[in-house]
Design a protein around this motif. Structure first.
Motif, PDB file in Angstrom:
ATOM      1  N   LYS A  24       0.885  -1.297   0.021  1.00  0.00           N
ATOM      2  CA  LYS A  24       0.031   0.088   0.027  1.00  0.00           C
ATOM      3  C   LYS A  24       0.808   1.304   0.221  1.00  0.00           C
ATOM      4  O   LYS A  24       0.586   2.265  -0.776  1.00  0.00           O
ATOM      5  N   THR A  25       1.959   1.283   0.710  1.00  0.00           N
ATOM      6  CA  THR A  25       2.988   2.281   0.650  1.00  0.00           C
ATOM      7  C   THR A  25       3.353   2.500  -0.536  1.00  0.00           C
ATOM      8  O   THR A  25       3.587   3.703  -1.065  1.00  0.00           O
ATOM      9  N   GLU A  26       4.099   1.552  -1.333  1.00  0.00           N
ATOM     10  CA  GLU A  26       4.680   1.842  -2.660  1.00  0.00           C
ATOM     11  C   GLU A  26       3.401   2.437  -3.489  1.00  0.00           C
ATOM     12  O   GLU A  26       3.757   3.413  -4.486  1.00  0.00           O
ATOM     13  N   TYR A  27       2.165   1.857  -3.451  1.00  0.00           N
ATOM     14  CA  TYR A  27       1.176   2.395  -4.399  1.00  0.00           C
ATOM     15  C   TYR A  27       0.869   3.543  -3.970  1.00  0.00           C
ATOM     16  O   TYR A  27       0.385   4.466  -4.996  1.00  0.00           O
ATOM     17  N   LYS A  28       0.822   4.213  -2.647  1.00  0.00           N
ATOM     18  CA  LYS A  28       0.586   5.739  -2.370  1.00  0.00           C
ATOM     19  C   LYS A  28       1.815   6.521  -3.078  1.00  0.00           C
ATOM     20  O   LYS A  28       1.559   7.661  -3.597  1.00  0.00           O
ATOM     21  N   VAL A  29       3.060   6.042  -3.244  1.00  0.00           N
ATOM     22  CA  VAL A  29       4.121   6.655  -3.972  1.00  0.00           C
ATOM     23  C   VAL A  29       3.903   6.685  -5.484  1.00  0.00           C
ATOM     24  O   VAL A  29       4.027   8.049  -6.014  1.00  0.00           O
ATOM     25  N   TRP A  30       3.543   5.631  -5.973  1.00  0.00           N
ATOM     26  CA  TRP A  30       3.148   5.697  -7.389  1.00  0.00           C
ATOM     27  C   TRP A  30       2.077   6.629  -7.821  1.00  0.00           C
ATOM     28  O   TRP A  30       2.056   7.292  -8.700  1.00  0.00           O
ATOM     29  N   LEU A  31       0.935   6.751  -6.900  1.00  0.00           N
ATOM     30  CA  LEU A  31      -0.157   7.899  -7.025  1.00  0.00           C
ATOM     31  C   LEU A  31       0.421   9.079  -7.097  1.00  0.00           C
ATOM     32  O   LEU A  31      -0.251   9.993  -8.187  1.00  0.00           O
ATOM     33  N   VAL A  32       1.688   9.537  -6.656  1.00  0.00           N
ATOM     34  CA  VAL A  32       2.216  10.738  -6.605  1.00  0.00           C
ATOM     35  C   VAL A  32       2.984  10.884  -7.682  1.00  0.00           C
ATOM     36  O   VAL A  32       3.091  11.930  -8.398  1.00  0.00           O
ATOM     37  N   LEU A  33       3.670   9.838  -8.215  1.00  0.00           N
ATOM     38  CA  LEU A  33       4.807   9.837  -9.567  1.00  0.00           C
ATOM     39  C   LEU A  33       4.046   9.673 -10.760  1.00  0.00           C
ATOM     40  O   LEU A  33       4.502   9.896 -11.712  1.00  0.00           O
ATOM     41  N   MET A  38       4.767  15.017 -11.561  1.00  0.00           N
ATOM     42  CA  MET A  38       6.011  15.878 -11.292  1.00  0.00           C
ATOM     43  C   MET A  38       6.540  16.486 -12.469  1.00  0.00           C
ATOM     44  O   MET A  38       7.730  17.060 -12.398  1.00  0.00           O
ATOM     45  N   GLY A  39       6.017  16.378 -13.590  1.00  0.00           N
ATOM     46  CA  GLY A  39       6.490  16.881 -14.765  1.00  0.00           C
ATOM     47  C   GLY A  39       7.123  16.085 -15.622  1.00  0.00           C
ATOM     48  O   GLY A  39       7.655  16.694 -16.752  1.00  0.00           O
ATOM     49  N   VAL A  40       7.447  14.915 -15.225  1.00  0.00           N
ATOM     50  CA  VAL A  40       8.176  13.822 -15.976  1.00  0.00           C
ATOM     51  C   VAL A  40       7.694  12.595 -15.690  1.00  0.00           C
ATOM     52  O   VAL A  40       6.814  12.336 -14.967  1.00  0.00           O
ATOM     53  N   SER A  41       8.017  11.687 -16.575  1.00  0.00           N
ATOM     54  CA  SER A  41       7.463  10.368 -16.549  1.00  0.00           C
ATOM     55  C   SER A  41       7.999   9.534 -15.717  1.00  0.00           C
ATOM     56  O   SER A  41       9.446   9.498 -15.987  1.00  0.00           O
ATOM     57  N   PHE A  42       7.494   8.614 -14.947  1.00  0.00           N
ATOM     58  CA  PHE A  42       7.962   7.457 -14.114  1.00  0.00           C
ATOM     59  C   PHE A  42       7.568   6.240 -14.484  1.00  0.00           C
ATOM     60  O   PHE A  42       6.630   6.145 -14.788  1.00  0.00           O
ATOM     61  N   ARG A  43       8.746   5.267 -14.387  1.00  0.00           N
ATOM     62  CA  ARG A  43       8.015   3.857 -14.696  1.00  0.00           C
ATOM     63  C   ARG A  43       8.259   3.056 -13.386  1.00  0.00           C
ATOM     64  O   ARG A  43       9.143   3.354 -12.703  1.00  0.00           O
ATOM     65  N   SER A 111      11.933  18.509  -5.461  1.00  0.00           N
ATOM     66  CA  SER A 111      13.041  19.381  -5.143  1.00  0.00           C
ATOM     67  C   SER A 111      14.105  18.804  -5.849  1.00  0.00           C
ATOM     68  O   SER A 111      14.867  19.263  -6.587  1.00  0.00           O
ATOM     69  N   GLU A 112      14.314  17.432  -5.771  1.00  0.00           N
ATOM     70  CA  GLU A 112      15.439  16.698  -6.540  1.00  0.00           C
ATOM     71  C   GLU A 112      15.200  16.823  -8.084  1.00  0.00           C
ATOM     72  O   GLU A 112      16.054  16.893  -8.683  1.00  0.00           O
ATOM     73  N   ILE A 113      13.897  16.578  -8.515  1.00  0.00           N
ATOM     74  CA  ILE A 113      13.807  16.763 -10.115  1.00  0.00           C
ATOM     75  C   ILE A 113      14.518  18.046 -10.442  1.00  0.00           C
ATOM     76  O   ILE A 113      14.851  18.295 -11.372  1.00  0.00           O
ATOM     77  N   GLU A 114      14.073  19.327  -9.562  1.00  0.00           N
ATOM     78  CA  GLU A 114      14.308  20.485 -10.063  1.00  0.00           C
ATOM     79  C   GLU A 114      15.929  20.811 -10.088  1.00  0.00           C
ATOM     80  O   GLU A 114      16.667  21.202 -11.041  1.00  0.00           O
ATOM     81  N   LEU A 115      16.516  20.062  -8.936  1.00  0.00           N
ATOM     82  CA  LEU A 115      17.758  20.296  -8.960  1.00  0.00           C
ATOM     83  C   LEU A 115      18.622  19.338 -10.139  1.00  0.00           C
ATOM     84  O   LEU A 115      19.632  19.795 -10.766  1.00  0.00           O
ATOM     85  N   ILE A 116      17.971  18.371 -10.572  1.00  0.00           N
ATOM     86  CA  ILE A 116      18.555  17.768 -11.541  1.00  0.00           C
ATOM     87  C   ILE A 116      18.606  18.478 -13.017  1.00  0.00           C
ATOM     88  O   ILE A 116      19.442  18.570 -13.640  1.00  0.00           O
ATOM     89  N   ARG A 117      17.253  18.840 -13.128  1.00  0.00           N
ATOM     90  CA  ARG A 117      16.841  19.878 -14.184  1.00  0.00           C
ATOM     91  C   ARG A 117      17.746  20.952 -14.364  1.00  0.00           C
ATOM     92  O   ARG A 117      18.288  21.472 -15.477  1.00  0.00           O
ATOM     93  N   GLN A 118      18.072  21.430 -13.325  1.00  0.00           N
ATOM     94  CA  GLN A 118      19.094  22.914 -13.224  1.00  0.00           C
ATOM     95  C   GLN A 118      20.538  22.451 -13.640  1.00  0.00           C
ATOM     96  O   GLN A 118      21.359  23.257 -14.069  1.00  0.00           O
TER      97      GLN A 118
END
Length: 121
Positions: A24-33, A38-43, A111-118
């Protein structure tokens, strides 16, 4: 690195089984991603070499790993080194952080996604 065209049938079966048995915890994270929230695609459960990444953003070469009590720090270090050699950055998130505040975890990922993009500039 395996992509959707080079993974073996066994890797595909294993990834599917891992997705279907997500906690259930992993699924909660998937719902966010999922759905590019987040502006990008996750698998989910993306194979890279002998490993399966919990969540992987191919465009940023960024993985999000959920660490529960079952994680072995020595094995994780070997895995992280293997992925790092392939240019993949990893964010490890303890299950307890997700249970405490999913929104805080989502903000940390944003925040990490933004850092990577920068850095890619």
């Amino acid at each position: 690195m395996a992509d959707k065209f080079s993974r073996t049938p066994e890797q595909t079966r294993r990834a599917r089984a891992l997705r279907q048995s997500a906690s259930k915890t992993e699924y909660k994270v998937w719902l966010v991603l999922s759905r590019k929230q987040m502006g990008v695609s996750f698998r989910r459960q993306h194979p890279v070499g002998p490993y399966f990444l919990d969540y992987y953003c191919p465009s940023l070469k960024f993985a999000v790993e959920i660490d529960g009590d079952w994680h072995d720090p020595n094995r994780d270090a070997r895995r992280d080194a293997f992925l790092g050699e392939r240019g993949i950055s990893i964010m490890r998130i303890p299950v307890s952080h997700i249970d405490e505040s999913l929104e805080a975890v989502a903000q940390r990922i944003r925040s990490e996604i933004e850092l990577i993009r920068q850095r890619e500039g």
